[in-house]
Design a protein around this motif. Structure first.
Motif, short mmCIF file in Angstrom:
data_model
loop_
_atom_site.label_atom_id
_atom_site.label_comp_id
_atom_site.label_asym_id
_atom_site.label_seq_id
_atom_site.Cartn_x
_atom_site.Cartn_y
_atom_site.Cartn_z
N ALA A 120 0.83 -1.20 0.00
CA ALA A 120 0.00 0.00 0.00
C ALA A 120 0.87 1.26 0.00
O ALA A 120 0.56 2.23 -0.71
N ALA A 121 1.93 1.24 0.77
CA ALA A 121 2.81 2.40 0.85
C ALA A 121 3.55 2.64 -0.47
O ALA A 121 3.68 3.79 -0.93
N VAL A 122 4.03 1.56 -1.08
CA VAL A 122 4.74 1.70 -2.35
C VAL A 122 3.80 2.20 -3.44
O VAL A 122 4.16 3.08 -4.25
N PHE A 137 14.36 5.66 1.02
CA PHE A 137 15.12 4.85 1.97
C PHE A 137 14.20 4.24 3.04
O PHE A 137 14.43 3.11 3.50
N LEU A 138 13.18 4.98 3.43
CA LEU A 138 12.22 4.45 4.41
C LEU A 138 11.53 3.21 3.82
O LEU A 138 11.40 2.18 4.50
N LEU A 139 11.11 3.30 2.58
CA LEU A 139 10.46 2.17 1.92
C LEU A 139 11.43 0.99 1.76
O LEU A 139 11.04 -0.17 1.88
N VAL A 173 1.81 4.17 7.56
CA VAL A 173 0.98 5.33 7.91
C VAL A 173 1.76 6.62 7.66
O VAL A 173 1.23 7.60 7.12
N GLN A 174 3.03 6.63 8.02
CA GLN A 174 3.86 7.81 7.83
C GLN A 174 4.02 8.15 6.34
O GLN A 174 3.96 9.32 5.96
N VAL A 175 4.18 7.14 5.52
CA VAL A 175 4.32 7.39 4.08
C VAL A 175 3.08 8.07 3.51
O VAL A 175 3.18 8.97 2.68
N PRO A 189 -6.35 1.54 4.02
CA PRO A 189 -6.30 0.44 5.00
C PRO A 189 -5.10 0.46 5.93
O PRO A 189 -5.06 -0.35 6.87
N VAL A 190 -4.12 1.34 5.71
CA VAL A 190 -2.90 1.24 6.52
C VAL A 190 -3.15 1.54 7.99
O VAL A 190 -2.45 1.00 8.86
#
Length: 380
Positions: free
Chosen positions: A261-263, A284-286, A336-338, A349-350
């Protein structure tokens, strides 16, 4: 994004493809409805049972799938990536079948195991009590012998996944004082003298109930004793190592869903004229999230392959449970942060993934207990 898996056989590859198709069709389409309304998905486990997913690691002679644990766990991961609560309940059902399969007599297996493995009846695991969670030796629920050899069960059990909905429970109750005074029973889901409390109001996993059970002198026939009297803790602990691997796989699937979901969001959202994934700080976080998911998967597969090879795997199961569930908590929080402010809303949904991840660090032995198990294994 589909996970690139290294599977041992073509049969396993076909099974994973089937699971992905079924999960996309039956789980993805229903998860938001049931989680938001805290309603039970009636009929869903019958579908999973007909597909052969509720007896995968058990013998084919009793209707199981005969699959190695490394394949079964990857099936669980695929389910968890769509609906964590259903995957956890599937893991608990598999755990609840373990006492009968591992310690039951041939007659007991022939009588009950085929229906359990076919998913005709879904199971719950009834070990914990209000004052006895990780300290299983402190169980107080009693199983008193009657004159005709049956047992009267009296006491309270807690934190039962599928509590009040399951067709059977692997029940642990005290038949004598001391650590060797706990016995295991295959209890029916409905019997006079057994009632259930209201479902717990949980932070997550709301589509599947967790409830307390109240035993008020309920009678269980002698045939429902699994193993010998006093063998209960041995049975319980032998099952928990495998159960911890189930939770590790569920946590990994949940983390994978959060990563995906974040990507996807990072590849669509733009700031300062660029996709946010192209900003190094977020990229970098991902990358760290992806590394955590891959590491979690590797640890549970290592433990599963040791189990399949007949080698000791208890310490590795604790490592897998610790690594995978801590990873799930971090990855879902980072997801959630992303998404920023959108990640804090229920439009995505995160936020649910983050709530669901927390319990993974608690059940099947808290992560503090896992550290205790691991540290003890380091002493000669």
């Amino acid at each position: 994004m589909a996970v690139d898996r290294l599977l041992p056989t073509e049969e396993a590859e076909d099974l994973i493809a089937l699971v992905r198709d079924l999960a996309d069709r039956e789980l993805t389409s229903r998860v938001e409805q049931h989680e938001s309304s805290e309603s039970y998905p009636e009929g869903l486990f019958a579908i999973l049972g007909k597909a052969g997913l509720l007896g995968l690691p058990y013998p084919e002679e009793y209707g199981g799938g005969g699959q190695p644990y490394e394949v079964y766990l990857q099936v669980l991961e695929e389910l968890a990536a769509r609906w964590a609560a259903v995957a956890v309940a599937t893991s608990v059902h598999t755990l609840a079948c373990h006492p009968l399969n591992g310690f039951g007599t041939a007659q007991q297996k022939e009588r009950w195991l085929p229906a359990m493995l076919a998913g005709e009846t879904v199971g719950g695991y009834s070990l914990s009590e209000p004052q006895a969670g990780s300290d299983a030796a402190a169980l107080a629920c009693k199983a008193d012998r009657t004159e005709d050899g049956a047992y009267r069960i009296t006491g309270t059990k807690s934190w039962i996944t599928h509590g009040g909905k399951a067709g059977f429970y692997a029940l642990f109750a005290r038949t004598a004082p001391g650590n060797r005074g706990v016995s295991c029973f295959l209890a029916p889901g409905a019997v006079a003298g057994l009632t259930f409390g209201a479902p717990e109001k949980k932070m997550g996993l709301q589509g599947i109930p967790t409830a307390a059970a109240y035993w008020d002198g309920a009678r269980l026939d002698e045939a429902r004793l699994i193993g010998e009297e006093g063998q209960g803790l041995q049975i319980a602990f032998s099952a928990l190592d495998s159960g911890r691997l189930g939770i590790a796989a569920c946590a990994t699937g949940l983390a994978q869903a959060a990563l995906d979901a974040a990507v996807a969001y990072a590849n669509e959202r733009t700031t300062f004229g660029r996709k946010i994934i192209d900003h190094q700080g977020l990229g970098f976080l991902l990358a760290d999230m992806a590394a955590a998911v891959d590491s979690a998967r590797a640890t549970y597969l290592d433990a599963a392959r040791r189990r399949d090879a007949g080698r000791p795997f208890g310490r590795q199961a604790s490592v897998a449970k610790l690594v995978a569930t801590d990873a799930a908590m971090k990855v879902t929080t980072d997801a959630v942060q992303v998404l920023g402010g959108y990640g804090y809303t229920r439009d995505f949904p995160v936020e649910r993934y983050m709530r669901e991840a927390k319990i993974m660090q608690i059940f099947e032995g808290t992560n503090q207990i896992q550290r205790l198990v691991i540290s003890r294994g380091l002493t000669p």
